[in-house]
Design a protein around this motif. Structure first.
Motif, mmCIF file in Angstrom:
data_model
loop_
_atom_site.group_PDB
_atom_site.id
_atom_site.type_symbol
_atom_site.label_atom_id
_atom_site.label_comp_id
_atom_site.label_asym_id
_atom_site.label_seq_id
_atom_site.Cartn_x
_atom_site.Cartn_y
_atom_site.Cartn_z
ATOM 1 N N GLN A 291 -16.151 1.768 6.103
ATOM 2 C CA GLN A 291 -15.584 2.274 7.341
ATOM 3 C C GLN A 291 -14.310 1.503 7.693
ATOM 4 O O GLN A 291 -14.137 0.347 7.292
ATOM 5 N N PRO A 292 -13.383 2.112 8.427
ATOM 6 C CA PRO A 292 -12.166 1.405 8.845
ATOM 7 C C PRO A 292 -12.528 0.180 9.679
ATOM 8 O O PRO A 292 -13.306 0.269 10.633
ATOM 9 N N THR A 293 -11.960 -0.959 9.300
ATOM 10 C CA THR A 293 -12.302 -2.233 9.936
ATOM 11 C C THR A 293 -11.034 -3.039 10.176
ATOM 12 O O THR A 293 -10.161 -3.109 9.305
ATOM 13 N N VAL A 294 -10.930 -3.648 11.335
ATOM 14 C CA VAL A 294 -9.817 -4.539 11.633
ATOM 15 C C VAL A 294 -10.077 -5.876 10.950
ATOM 16 O O VAL A 294 -11.162 -6.457 11.097
ATOM 17 N N LEU A 295 -9.101 -6.383 10.188
ATOM 18 C CA LEU A 295 -9.244 -7.650 9.479
ATOM 19 C C LEU A 295 -8.365 -8.707 10.144
ATOM 20 O O LEU A 295 -7.157 -8.501 10.305
ATOM 21 N N VAL A 296 -8.964 -9.823 10.513
ATOM 22 C CA VAL A 296 -8.230 -10.950 11.095
ATOM 23 C C VAL A 296 -8.137 -12.016 10.015
ATOM 24 O O VAL A 296 -9.102 -12.743 9.757
ATOM 25 N N HIS B 155 -5.555 -9.275 -1.752
ATOM 26 C CA HIS B 155 -5.467 -7.837 -1.462
ATOM 27 C C HIS B 155 -6.620 -7.299 -0.619
ATOM 28 O O HIS B 155 -7.161 -6.225 -0.903
ATOM 29 N N PHE B 156 -6.983 -8.015 0.427
ATOM 30 C CA PHE B 156 -8.060 -7.538 1.302
ATOM 31 C C PHE B 156 -7.717 -6.207 1.969
ATOM 32 O O PHE B 156 -8.536 -5.273 1.938
ATOM 33 N N PRO B 157 -6.529 -6.047 2.606
ATOM 34 C CA PRO B 157 -6.224 -4.742 3.207
ATOM 35 C C PRO B 157 -6.180 -3.618 2.173
ATOM 36 O O PRO B 157 -6.686 -2.509 2.421
ATOM 37 N N GLN B 158 -5.576 -3.896 1.014
ATOM 38 C CA GLN B 158 -5.467 -2.874 -0.018
ATOM 39 C C GLN B 158 -6.847 -2.455 -0.520
ATOM 40 O O GLN B 158 -7.094 -1.269 -0.783
ATOM 41 N N ILE C 274 0.869 -1.167 0.000
ATOM 42 C CA ILE C 274 0.000 0.000 0.000
ATOM 43 C C ILE C 274 0.907 1.218 0.000
ATOM 44 O O ILE C 274 1.934 1.232 0.684
ATOM 45 N N ARG C 275 0.562 2.250 -0.758
ATOM 46 C CA ARG C 275 1.376 3.466 -0.777
ATOM 47 C C ARG C 275 1.486 4.024 0.645
ATOM 48 O O ARG C 275 0.482 4.184 1.344
ATOM 49 N N GLY C 276 2.709 4.289 1.052
ATOM 50 C CA GLY C 276 2.930 4.777 2.407
ATOM 51 C C GLY C 276 3.204 3.668 3.398
ATOM 52 O O GLY C 276 3.284 3.913 4.604
ATOM 53 N N ALA C 277 3.320 2.432 2.903
ATOM 54 C CA ALA C 277 3.627 1.318 3.791
ATOM 55 C C ALA C 277 4.902 1.625 4.566
ATOM 56 O O ALA C 277 5.879 2.122 4.016
ATOM 57 N N GLY C 278 4.898 1.333 5.827
ATOM 58 C CA GLY C 278 5.988 1.728 6.712
ATOM 59 C C GLY C 278 5.550 2.823 7.664
ATOM 60 O O GLY C 278 6.164 3.033 8.704
ATOM 61 N N ARG C 279 4.475 3.519 7.302
ATOM 62 C CA ARG C 279 3.856 4.504 8.194
ATOM 63 C C ARG C 279 2.463 4.010 8.548
ATOM 64 O O ARG C 279 1.519 4.131 7.749
#
Length: 371
Positions: free
Chosen positions: A187-192, A172-175, A105-110
Motif C-alpha cells: 500500500q502507498p506509505t509515507v517514508l521518513v 532505493h527505498f522509494p523506488q 523513478i520514471r515520471g520524476a518531476g510529476r
C-alpha cells in the motif's frame, strides 16, 4: 567539492593512476644505493600507496554511505549547536520544509506519477534535538482521488554513521515501494528517511542518554508528532512502522519493543540486539545497569512482558555476525509479539545484501500498517 562528489572520486582515481605511471617511469633512475635514490623510492611508494588508499576509500564511501561530508568524516559536525525557539499548543509543529530532492523513478518531476521527496528539518520539542530527514510522499498523496486519504508511515534508518541520501540513492527505498505498489504488493506509505545519528558525531544507539541527547524521545515522540502534524499520516501506532539496517535495525527493534504505543511493526536488516559501548557511544547509560539491561533486546525477551507488535529480522548463515543472536531472538519471541525472518545462505554486512532483502521486507511491513 563534497566528500561524496563524483568529481572528487574521479580526481582521486586519476591522481592514483598518474602516480603509478610516474613510479614505473622513474624507478630505473632511482635504482642506485645512495641515500637520495633510496629516499626517492620510499617517497614514490608512499605517495602511490596513499593515493590508491584514498581512491579506494572514496569509492567505498560512495558505495556504502559511511560519511556524508568532510566535516562528518573528521568529526566536525556542528548540528547539535542549533538553538530553536519552540511554539506551544496541541496543534503546533516544529517541522520545516527545506525543498525537494531529485530521485530516479520514471515520471520524476510529476508528484502524482512518481511521488516527491521533501527535505525537512525536524525540531524536537521534548528532546530538543534538531535533525534533517527526507520524506517520500507516494504518488497517491497528490492524486485527486486520494485528496482526503490518510496514509501509514514508516521511519527508515541507516546504520552508524550513515548518510540519509543513501536510502534513496543507493538502497532505493522509494523506488522499491513504487514498484511494489505497481504490482499490488504494498500500500502507498509515507517514508521518513534519515540516519540515527541525530547528535553527531556521537553514536547514541537511539538511547535517551542520561544527561545527554534524548534520541529515543526524538524518534518515538517528536518525529511522529511533527510528521503527523504536517502530512496526512495516521497518528496512532497501528499506522507507524520503523525499519533500518545495522544500527538502524537495532533502533527499529528496540524502539518498537520499548514503545509499542509509538510503533506497531519493526524491521531489522542485519541488526544487533544490544548497544555497543565504545569510543563512539561514550557512556550511553550513565552507569545505570538496569537501563543497560532494558536496552538489551535478548534480556528484555527473558525478563519483561512481550509487547503487542510485529518484528522482522534478517541475517545470513555465512557473512553476518548476528546470525546466532538472530536465531535466539526468533526463539525468544513470545505472544502477543509476532516474529518473521529473512535468512540468506550467504551475504555480508553491506548494501548489496540489504538490497536483496528490502523488497520482501517492505512488502511485509506494508502488510501490517493500518490507518
Amino acid at each position: 567539492m563534497g566528500l561524496t562528489s563524483k568529481k572528487v572520486l574521479i580526481l582521486a582515481v586519476v591522481i592514483a593512476v598518474a602516480l603509478f605511471i610516474v613510479t614505473i617511469w622513474l624507478w630505473p633512475r632511482l635504482s642506485g644505493r645512495n641515500w637520495r635514490t633510496v629516499l626517492g623510492r620510499v617517497g614514490l611508494l608512499l605517495v602511490t600507496q596513499i593515493s590508491l588508499f584514498a581512491a579506494v576509500g572514496l569509492f567505498a564511501n560512495n558505495s556504502f554511505g559511511f560519511y556524508a561530508s568532510w566535516a562528518d568524516l573528521f568529526g566536525q559536525e556542528q548540528e547539535p549547536g542549533v538553538v530553536t525557539t519552540y511554539k506551544t499548543g496541541p496543534d503546533s509543529t516544529q517541522l520545516q520544509t527545506l525543498g525537494s530532492e531529485r530521485f530516479s523513478i520514471r515520471g520524476a518531476g510529476r508528484p502524482d506519477v512518481a511521488g516527491r521527496i521533501d527535505k525537512v528539518l525536524i525540531r524536537g520539542e521534548q528532546s530538543h534535538i534538531t535533525s534533517p530527514a527526507f520524506v517520500y510522499l507516494p504518488p497517491q498523496y497528490f492524486q485527486r482521488a486520494h485528496a482526503h486519504r490518510t496514509f501509514p508511515a514508516a521511519v527508515v534508518l541507516t546504520g552508524y554513521p550513515g548518510t540519509a541520501e543513501a536510502l534513496y540513492k543507493k538502497l532505493h527505498f522509494p523506488q522499491t515501494q513504487h514498484d511494489l505498489h505497481k504490482h499490488g504488493k504494498m500500500q502507498p506509505t509515507v517514508l521518513v528517511m534519515m540516519r540515527p545519528t541525530v547528535a553527531p558525531p556521537r553514536d547514541t544507539e537511539c538511547v535517551d542518554v542520561p544527561g545527554g541527547p534524548q534520541t529515543e524521545t526524538f524518534f518515538t515522540k517528536d518525529l511522529r508528532r511533527d510528521i503527523a502534524g504536517h502530512y496526512r499520516v495516521g497518528p496512532d501506532a497501528k499506522s507507524w512502522g520503523v525499519m533500518g539496517d545495522s544500527t538502524g535495525g537495532y533502533c527499529a527493534l528496540k524502539m518498537t519493543m520499548r514503545h509499542p504505543e509509538s510503533f506497531s511493526s519493526a524491521v531489522a536488516l542485519s541488526g544487533s540486539y544490544k548497544a555497543p559501548l565504545d569510543a563512539t557511544t561514550g557512556a550511553l547509560f550513565g552507569g545505570d545497569k538496569q537501563l543497560e539491561r532494558e536496552n538489551n533486546l535478548l534480556w528484555r525477551q527473558q525478563h519483561l512482558p512481550a509487547p503487542k507488535a510485529s518484528f522482522l529480522v534478517t541475517s545470513s548463515k555465512q557473512g553476518e555476525g548476528n546470525y546466532r543472536d538472530t536465531l535466539k531472538f526468533i526463539k525468544g519471541t513470545k505472544s502477543p509479539s509476532q516474529v518473521a525472518s529473512i535468512i540468506l545462505d550467504s551475504g555480508g554486512h553491506n548494501f548489496n545484501t540489504w538490497r536483496r532483502e528490502i523488497p520482501a521486507a517492505m512488502e511485509w511491513l506494508g502488510g501490517r500498517l493500518k490507518v
